[in-house]
Design a protein around this motif. Structure first.
Motif, mmCIF file in Angstrom:
data_model
loop_
_atom_site.group_PDB
_atom_site.id
_atom_site.type_symbol
_atom_site.label_atom_id
_atom_site.label_comp_id
_atom_site.label_asym_id
_atom_site.label_seq_id
_atom_site.Cartn_x
_atom_site.Cartn_y
_atom_site.Cartn_z
ATOM 1 N N SER A 1 0.827 -1.211 0.000
ATOM 2 C CA SER A 1 0.000 0.000 0.000
ATOM 3 C C SER A 1 0.856 1.252 0.000
ATOM 4 O O SER A 1 0.516 2.256 -0.644
ATOM 5 C CB SER A 1 -0.937 -0.012 1.214
ATOM 6 N N ALA A 2 1.977 1.213 0.728
ATOM 7 C CA ALA A 2 2.891 2.364 0.747
ATOM 8 C C ALA A 2 3.493 2.586 -0.639
ATOM 9 O O ALA A 2 3.616 3.732 -1.104
ATOM 10 C CB ALA A 2 3.986 2.134 1.778
ATOM 11 N N GLU A 3 3.870 1.514 -1.303
ATOM 12 C CA GLU A 3 4.414 1.625 -2.653
ATOM 13 C C GLU A 3 3.379 2.229 -3.601
ATOM 14 O O GLU A 3 3.712 3.049 -4.467
ATOM 15 C CB GLU A 3 4.872 0.256 -3.148
ATOM 16 N N ARG A 4 2.115 1.842 -3.429
ATOM 17 C CA ARG A 4 1.055 2.379 -4.278
ATOM 18 C C ARG A 4 0.814 3.854 -3.988
ATOM 19 O O ARG A 4 0.591 4.644 -4.910
ATOM 20 C CB ARG A 4 -0.238 1.570 -4.066
ATOM 21 N N ALA A 5 0.869 4.227 -2.707
ATOM 22 C CA ALA A 5 0.666 5.628 -2.333
ATOM 23 C C ALA A 5 1.746 6.511 -2.954
ATOM 24 O O ALA A 5 1.465 7.604 -3.453
ATOM 25 C CB ALA A 5 0.670 5.769 -0.811
ATOM 26 N N VAL A 6 2.981 6.032 -2.946
ATOM 27 C CA VAL A 6 4.088 6.800 -3.519
ATOM 28 C C VAL A 6 3.961 6.865 -5.043
ATOM 29 O O VAL A 6 4.123 7.922 -5.655
ATOM 30 C CB VAL A 6 5.443 6.170 -3.127
ATOM 31 N N ALA A 7 3.652 5.722 -5.664
ATOM 32 C CA ALA A 7 3.566 5.659 -7.127
ATOM 33 C C ALA A 7 2.445 6.545 -7.670
ATOM 34 O O ALA A 7 2.602 7.195 -8.713
ATOM 35 C CB ALA A 7 3.362 4.216 -7.578
ATOM 36 N N ASN A 8 1.323 6.598 -6.954
ATOM 37 C CA ASN A 8 0.160 7.364 -7.427
ATOM 38 C C ASN A 8 0.070 8.760 -6.823
ATOM 39 O O ASN A 8 -0.833 9.527 -7.175
ATOM 40 C CB ASN A 8 -1.134 6.603 -7.123
ATOM 41 N N SER A 9 0.974 9.056 -5.879
ATOM 42 C CA SER A 9 0.954 10.352 -5.174
ATOM 43 C C SER A 9 -0.419 10.637 -4.571
ATOM 44 O O SER A 9 -0.921 11.775 -4.637
ATOM 45 C CB SER A 9 1.355 11.485 -6.135
ATOM 46 N N SER A 10 -1.026 9.618 -3.995
ATOM 47 C CA SER A 10 -2.352 9.781 -3.384
ATOM 48 C C SER A 10 -2.454 8.871 -2.164
ATOM 49 O O SER A 10 -1.804 7.812 -2.100
ATOM 50 C CB SER A 10 -3.458 9.436 -4.384
ATOM 51 N N PRO A 11 -3.262 9.260 -1.165
ATOM 52 C CA PRO A 11 -3.380 8.460 0.051
ATOM 53 C C PRO A 11 -4.080 7.125 -0.203
ATOM 54 O O PRO A 11 -4.912 7.006 -1.106
ATOM 55 C CB PRO A 11 -4.200 9.348 0.987
ATOM 56 N N VAL A 12 -3.737 6.142 0.606
ATOM 57 C CA VAL A 12 -4.352 4.815 0.541
ATOM 58 C C VAL A 12 -4.971 4.508 1.900
ATOM 59 O O VAL A 12 -4.286 4.581 2.928
ATOM 60 C CB VAL A 12 -3.326 3.721 0.173
ATOM 61 N N GLU A 13 -6.264 4.183 1.916
ATOM 62 C CA GLU A 13 -6.955 3.815 3.153
ATOM 63 C C GLU A 13 -7.011 2.297 3.278
ATOM 64 O O GLU A 13 -7.395 1.608 2.331
ATOM 65 C CB GLU A 13 -8.379 4.380 3.163
ATOM 66 N N PHE B 1 9.722 3.765 6.275
ATOM 67 C CA PHE B 1 9.515 3.629 4.837
ATOM 68 C C PHE B 1 9.625 5.004 4.186
ATOM 69 O O PHE B 1 8.921 5.945 4.573
ATOM 70 C CB PHE B 1 8.137 3.026 4.552
ATOM 71 N N PRO B 2 10.496 5.162 3.194
ATOM 72 C CA PRO B 2 10.709 6.501 2.607
ATOM 73 C C PRO B 2 9.503 6.995 1.813
ATOM 74 O O PRO B 2 8.891 6.262 1.045
ATOM 75 C CB PRO B 2 11.915 6.271 1.678
ATOM 76 N N GLY B 3 9.163 8.256 2.037
ATOM 77 C CA GLY B 3 8.145 8.901 1.216
ATOM 78 C C GLY B 3 6.723 8.771 1.689
ATOM 79 O O GLY B 3 5.800 9.231 1.012
ATOM 80 N N VAL B 4 6.485 8.179 2.867
ATOM 81 C CA VAL B 4 5.113 8.071 3.358
ATOM 82 C C VAL B 4 5.044 8.369 4.852
ATOM 83 O O VAL B 4 6.048 8.278 5.569
ATOM 84 C CB VAL B 4 4.504 6.657 3.120
ATOM 85 N N GLU B 5 3.851 8.709 5.301
ATOM 86 C CA GLU B 5 3.556 8.825 6.726
ATOM 87 C C GLU B 5 2.181 8.215 6.960
ATOM 88 O O GLU B 5 1.353 8.159 6.039
ATOM 89 C CB GLU B 5 3.594 10.275 7.187
ATOM 90 N N THR B 6 1.946 7.739 8.168
ATOM 91 C CA THR B 6 0.686 7.051 8.457
ATOM 92 C C THR B 6 -0.076 7.743 9.582
ATOM 93 O O THR B 6 0.521 8.310 10.503
ATOM 94 C CB THR B 6 0.938 5.583 8.862
ATOM 95 N N THR B 7 -1.391 7.697 9.479
ATOM 96 C CA THR B 7 -2.272 8.213 10.524
ATOM 97 C C THR B 7 -3.421 7.237 10.711
ATOM 98 O O THR B 7 -3.729 6.433 9.821
ATOM 99 C CB THR B 7 -2.849 9.595 10.157
ATOM 100 N N SER B 8 -4.056 7.302 11.864
ATOM 101 C CA SER B 8 -5.266 6.519 12.112
ATOM 102 C C SER B 8 -6.458 7.458 12.121
ATOM 103 O O SER B 8 -6.403 8.534 12.727
ATOM 104 C CB SER B 8 -5.168 5.785 13.455
ATOM 105 N N GLU B 9 -7.525 7.063 11.457
ATOM 106 C CA GLU B 9 -8.725 7.889 11.375
ATOM 107 C C GLU B 9 -9.958 7.054 11.701
ATOM 108 O O GLU B 9 -9.904 5.820 11.726
ATOM 109 C CB GLU B 9 -8.852 8.508 9.977
ATOM 110 N N GLY B 10 -11.076 7.735 11.950
ATOM 111 C CA GLY B 10 -12.310 7.035 12.290
ATOM 112 C C GLY B 10 -12.443 6.851 13.785
ATOM 113 O O GLY B 10 -11.594 7.293 14.571
#
Length: 227
Positions: A175-187, A206-215
């Motif tokens: 999912s992190a790889e996809r977020a970086v490749a598409n430049s968009s967040p992944v839930e 992991f380079p290029g991403v950060e994570t948060t918890s929501e909901g």
């Protein structure tokens, strides 16, 4: 001398449940852990619901099988919260017709209830759906009953959670790889606090991403954002 009954249901689990209820009716105080099951048919739903064939099982137990008089007492130093979690999981497990004993490990953040017994495949369910549902119910009940000082309840069986951890870490990286490749967040899917922590820790470096918890609990989920 042995008692033997045959029962049916929409699923093998329901058939086993029915067989246990019939054995208990015939032999009050039955030791459920001594019951042996033979699956005669796993059932078949048929095309578009037509031609349904129920699952059938044969349950056998010794006529004098009785549980220990007092059972295994909980540890003297078990906290009130842990004892409640133990009893809650035991009731849920017995309610779905599975014979299992439980052991607890408690730390500052969570209470892990590990189940052992002869029918853990039924307890875990397809793709972990049953054990995840048990864990969800246990946490929902604990959240309602303890507004303060509550802890996450983790329900495990046959090392399933270790395998789940490996699966979560692989999902996190993909999912992190996809977020970086598409430049968009992944839930990601809703997870328990323990599972969300696995994802956060996995992607911490992991380079290029950060994570948060929501909901809101118990439906909080992780969002992986490109940084």
């Amino acid at each position: 001398m042995e008692l033997q009954v045959e029962a049916s249901g929409e699923t093998v689990g329901e058939a086993k449940w029915s067989a246990l209820r019939e054995l208990e009716r015939r032999q009050p105080g039955l030791d459920k852990s001594a019951v042996r099951f033979q699956v005669v048919s796993e059932g078949e739903r048929g095309l578009l619901g037509v031609g349904f064939t129920p699952a059938r099982v044969i349950a056998t137990v010794s006529a004098d099988a009785r549980p220990p008089a007092e059972g295994i007492p909980p540890p003297a130093d078990e906290s009130e919260l842990a004892a409640e979690a133990r009893g809650l999981v035991q009731r849920i497990v017995e309610g779905i017709g599975v014979s299992a004993s439980v052991e607890l490990v408690e730390d500052e953040e969570s209470i892990t209830v590990s189940c052992s017994g002869p029918d853990l495949g039924m307890l875990i369910g397809r793709h972990g759906q049953t054990i995840d549902a048990i864990q969800y119910l246990a946490n929902a009940a604990m959240y309602r009953g303890h507004q303060e000082g509550r802890k996450e309840v983790v329900v495990d069986a046959a090392g399933y959670r270790a395998r789940r951890r490996t699966s979560l870490e692989a999902l996190a990286v993909r999912s992190a790889e996809r977020a970086v490749a598409n430049s968009s967040p992944v839930e990601l899917e809703p997870m328990t606090a323990v599972e969300r922590k696995v994802v956060h820790v996995c992607l911490k470096e992991f380079p290029g991403v950060e994570t948060t918890s929501e909901g809101t609990e118990p439906n909080r989920f992780v969002v992986i954002q490109p940084s």
